[in-house]
Design a protein around this motif. Structure first.
Motif, short mmCIF file in Angstrom:
data_model
loop_
_atom_site.label_atom_id
_atom_site.label_comp_id
_atom_site.label_asym_id
_atom_site.label_seq_id
_atom_site.Cartn_x
_atom_site.Cartn_y
_atom_site.Cartn_z
N LEU A 1 0.83 -1.20 0.00
CA LEU A 1 0.00 0.00 0.00
C LEU A 1 0.87 1.26 0.00
O LEU A 1 0.53 2.25 -0.65
CB LEU A 1 -0.94 -0.01 1.21
N LYS B 1 -7.70 -4.50 5.88
CA LYS B 1 -8.46 -5.03 4.74
C LYS B 1 -7.53 -5.77 3.78
O LYS B 1 -7.80 -6.91 3.39
CB LYS B 1 -9.12 -3.86 4.00
N LYS B 2 -6.47 -5.08 3.40
CA LYS B 2 -5.54 -5.65 2.43
C LYS B 2 -4.92 -6.96 2.95
O LYS B 2 -4.71 -7.90 2.18
CB LYS B 2 -4.44 -4.65 2.12
N HIS C 1 -7.04 0.83 8.72
CA HIS C 1 -8.17 0.06 8.22
C HIS C 1 -7.84 -0.60 6.88
O HIS C 1 -8.11 -1.79 6.69
CB HIS C 1 -9.38 0.99 8.06
N ARG C 2 -7.24 0.19 6.02
CA ARG C 2 -6.91 -0.35 4.69
C ARG C 2 -5.85 -1.45 4.79
O ARG C 2 -5.88 -2.42 4.03
CB ARG C 2 -6.41 0.77 3.78
#
Lengths: 214, 214
Positions: A37, A53-54, A49-50
């Motif tokens: 990311l 998720k990832k 959060h990302r």
DNA sequence: TTAGTTTACGGACAATTGTCCGCTGTGTCA
DNA sequence: TGACACAGCGGACAATTGTCCGTAAACTAA
């Protein structure tokens, strides 16, 4: 289905010598997700959060391992910073009398600036997150603590070798760390357009040449 | 009902000379609310939402005037910091040849440390918020910009008065600002338990005595 | 196997930041 | 007085951080 350590004769859970987290598969997934990311979106655009998720895990599982993004950055940079600090420490302790302490100090400053040049942005993000949560200053981050300690030892050697010197090694070490902070480094480059070499020269004039002529 | 500038012969919307926000009644309500919440709950525990609530206005109305808490702190501290910087500037410019530049530099450093002693926490919060949002370093905050400028002028005077001096006034000024940052000041007090006097002495040894003996 | 204990997963949730947008009240012109 | 433009208000809303808790998997013991 293969269970972790589930085989017969499971070997005694030996302490891991390498980087401590090597066991936990989640940690690797998190770090991979973060790395990716960061590359895709830039340092600033990535949220916890990302990352969760990832990595395909829940928020809590992420926070159980890293309290914030700064800690993730710390770990991503740890191999580099550990190696760097080890080398620096090594040089300070094992080049004892071959070179005058002043020259070792100068060479160490040059090494630190080299490191800053490579990792200033990541270091700065680490600092932001580190100081953001608790009531901590950037100087309390392990990296800067250890850097402070190394520079302190060097400055002690300088005072031991030099007559009529009037400095407080502890204070000067901390001031030096401050002047070597990524924040200041980025500012110098961004606003004043200074090069790595100019910055090095300025610091050495202040903290080596300045002390040298009492 | 009194309308703002609604009277006949409304005078040309003249630029306000005093603190620029004196017109907007919301600004005062916001600052009052912030002051009160800071006192009641401590700097860290106050959120923009709570300030808006306390001031009895909507979120957007708050954000229309202050982009974040750091800006509110800036304004709360502005009277003090303006006065302080003005005095400092005044002393630098109007004590031209009475005292050697070195002594003016020393006295200025002492004044800055006095100011830090009084306002380090607020300054630090300002810095945090200021650097947090955009990609800015603490040195780009107006307060530190102006302080940098003043110290730069002083150091220029020092170099003009001194022979065989080899410093770059711009670089040294920035380094000095870094060493005078609230972050470092709080760290010195908190972790090393240093007093204001010890810190002053350390800085002066480095940046005045150190330069003085070339 | 089964029952009991423990670990830890992950989604829901509260708190915060910052933005968007519908609405109201004021000013202008006929 | 009424129609209209419009500045500005404030609550709702999205995005983020960090925590809590119900639940399921894993380990232990009979």
């Amino acid at each position: 289905m293969t269970k972790i350590n589930g085989d017969a004769n499971s070997p005694p859970k030996q302490v891991i010598h390498s980087q401590e987290a090597a066991k936990d598969p989640y940690v690797e997934r998190i770090l991979d997700a973060a790395r990716q990311l960061f590359i895709e979106n830039g340092l600033e655009a990535v949220s916890m959060h990302r990352i969760a998720k990832k990595a395909g895990i829940g928020q809590a599982s992420l926070y159980r391992r890293f309290t914030d993004i700064g800690e993730i950055c710390s770990v991503l940079l740890r191999d580099n910073s550990e190696r760097f600090l080890n080398e620096l420490e090594h040089e300070v302790q094992l080049t004892p009398v071959k070179l005058p302490a002043f020259e070792r100090l100068q060479s160490s400053i040059e090494r630190v600036v080299d490191f800053l040049e490579q990792h200033a942005e990541l270091l700065n993000l680490i600092k932001t997150e580190f100081t953001g949560k608790k009531q901590l200053t950037q100087f309390e981050h392990p990296f800067f603590q250890r850097l402070n300690m190394i520079l302190f030892q060097l400055l002690q050697q300088v005072t031991a070798e030099t007559e009529n010197i009037l400095i407080d090694p502890q204070f000067v070490a901390t001031a030096l760390v401050s002047v070597l902070s990524p924040d200041l480094y980025l500012f110098q480059k961004k606003v004043h357009g200074r090069s790595k070499e100019q910055i090095t020269k300025g610091i050495i004039t202040l903290f080596v040449t300045g002390l040298r002529n009492p």
